[in-house]
Design a protein around this motif. Structure first.
Motif, mmCIF file in Angstrom:
data_model
loop_
_atom_site.group_PDB
_atom_site.id
_atom_site.type_symbol
_atom_site.label_atom_id
_atom_site.label_comp_id
_atom_site.label_asym_id
_atom_site.label_seq_id
_atom_site.Cartn_x
_atom_site.Cartn_y
_atom_site.Cartn_z
ATOM 1 N N ASN A 99 0.822 -1.210 0.000
ATOM 2 C CA ASN A 99 0.000 0.000 0.000
ATOM 3 C C ASN A 99 0.857 1.261 0.000
ATOM 4 O O ASN A 99 0.591 2.219 -0.739
ATOM 5 C CB ASN A 99 -0.929 0.017 1.215
ATOM 6 N N ARG A 127 2.671 1.652 -3.320
ATOM 7 C CA ARG A 127 1.761 2.175 -4.346
ATOM 8 C C ARG A 127 1.602 3.679 -4.195
ATOM 9 O O ARG A 127 1.625 4.424 -5.186
ATOM 10 C CB ARG A 127 0.401 1.484 -4.241
ATOM 11 N N ASP A 163 -0.317 -5.984 -8.690
ATOM 12 C CA ASP A 163 -1.385 -5.256 -7.992
ATOM 13 C C ASP A 163 -2.091 -4.299 -8.950
ATOM 14 O O ASP A 163 -3.326 -4.209 -8.957
ATOM 15 C CB ASP A 163 -0.757 -4.479 -6.824
ATOM 16 N N TRP A 164 -1.323 -3.609 -9.783
ATOM 17 C CA TRP A 164 -1.904 -2.693 -10.774
ATOM 18 C C TRP A 164 -2.816 -3.436 -11.738
ATOM 19 O O TRP A 164 -3.923 -2.967 -12.039
ATOM 20 C CB TRP A 164 -0.767 -1.990 -11.528
ATOM 21 N N ARG A 172 -6.021 -4.367 -9.992
ATOM 22 C CA ARG A 172 -6.859 -3.210 -9.692
ATOM 23 C C ARG A 172 -7.452 -2.574 -10.945
ATOM 24 O O ARG A 172 -8.586 -2.094 -10.925
ATOM 25 C CB ARG A 172 -6.046 -2.142 -8.944
ATOM 26 N N ASN A 173 -6.683 -2.537 -12.020
ATOM 27 C CA ASN A 173 -7.091 -1.725 -13.168
ATOM 28 C C ASN A 173 -7.463 -2.498 -14.429
ATOM 29 O O ASN A 173 -8.276 -2.003 -15.211
ATOM 30 C CB ASN A 173 -5.981 -0.722 -13.514
ATOM 31 N N ALA A 183 -12.744 2.771 -6.927
ATOM 32 C CA ALA A 183 -12.583 1.415 -6.405
ATOM 33 C C ALA A 183 -12.464 0.393 -7.529
ATOM 34 O O ALA A 183 -11.986 -0.722 -7.316
ATOM 35 C CB ALA A 183 -13.761 1.055 -5.499
ATOM 36 N N ASP A 214 -8.085 2.789 -10.742
ATOM 37 C CA ASP A 214 -7.285 3.842 -10.115
ATOM 38 C C ASP A 214 -6.525 4.580 -11.221
ATOM 39 O O ASP A 214 -5.478 4.129 -11.679
ATOM 40 C CB ASP A 214 -6.325 3.222 -9.108
#
Length: 223
Positions: A32, A35, A79-80, A83-84, A114, A117
């Motif tokens: 976190n 990021r 993670d990107w 999330r995206n 959410a 990002d």
């Protein structure tokens, strides 16, 4: 000399208890902060020492979870994508009565932080300018997203050629919206919704889908 109180460390997830005292931070906590630093300072700012200081823990605790800074950067890219890219693929595949509903499902990703990002996406694209391997990850993600948008149009009766062209217009416009850092009230943006949908799809928009999309977008603005 008075003893300093142990730092209280807050996770991004408000449902989790704050970390304090000798409680170890988790891989999620390291990720976190990494990021946040990637977005604010670029990849050069993602340093183990800086993250440890932000968390209030020693640098050595980093190695419980990550082999190296390179390992952390790889985790950031994973993670990107989660999330995206994953939400875009999911929303393109949602059931939709017509192409208006389908495109509105796609738009939901880009008005809900959410689900997508934008700052993180921009930061990873900036990173890719200096790293060929990251550039390859960006290219692969864009190809996946475009494939999903193209398939969405094809499911609603567009020829492969037209679906490909309209998918590129829709997706590249959305990417450009963030790249140019367009700043406008959400109500100004949703006021153009019918025109956008007509331009992207070539058909008159479904009023019910427009109303639902407008309510969703303006609801996010009010939060």
């Amino acid at each position: 000399m008075a003893r300093r109180a142990a730092p209280v460390l807050h996770r991004d997830n408000p449902d989790k208890e704050p970390l304090s005292g000798h409680v170890k931070v988790t891989p999620e906590d390291w990720l976190n902060v990494a990021r946040d630093l990637l977005v604010s300072d670029g990849v050069a700012g993602v340093k183990v020492l800086a993250i440890g200081e932000r968390l209030g823990v020693s640098r050595s605790s980093f190695y419980w979870y990550f082999k190296s800074r390179k390992h952390l950067l790889e985790a950031l890219l994973d993670d990107w994508e989660a999330r995206n890219t994953a939400p875009v693929l999911t929303h393109c595949e949602l059931p939709a009565d017509n192409i208006t509903w389908a495109v509105c499902n796609f738009f939901r990703c880009f008005v809900d932080p959410a689900l997508f990002d934008a700052s993180l996406d921009f930061a990873v694209r900036e990173w890719s300018r200096r790293d060929g391997k990251v550039r390859n990850r960006i290219d692969a993600a864009d190809a996946l997203r475009l494939k999903a948008v193209t398939a969405m149009f094809e499911r609603h009766g567009y020829t492969p050629y037209e679906a490909d062209a309209r998918a590129r217009i829709l997706y590249f416009m959305q990417c450009g919206y963030h790249a140019l850092e367009v700043r406008e009230p959400m109500q100004a943006r949703t006021a153009r919704l019918e025109g956008y949908l007509l331009g992207f799809t070539g058909v008159e928009p479904d009023p019910e889908a427009v109303a639902a999309a407008r309510a969703f977008a303006e609801g996010k603005m009010d939060r």
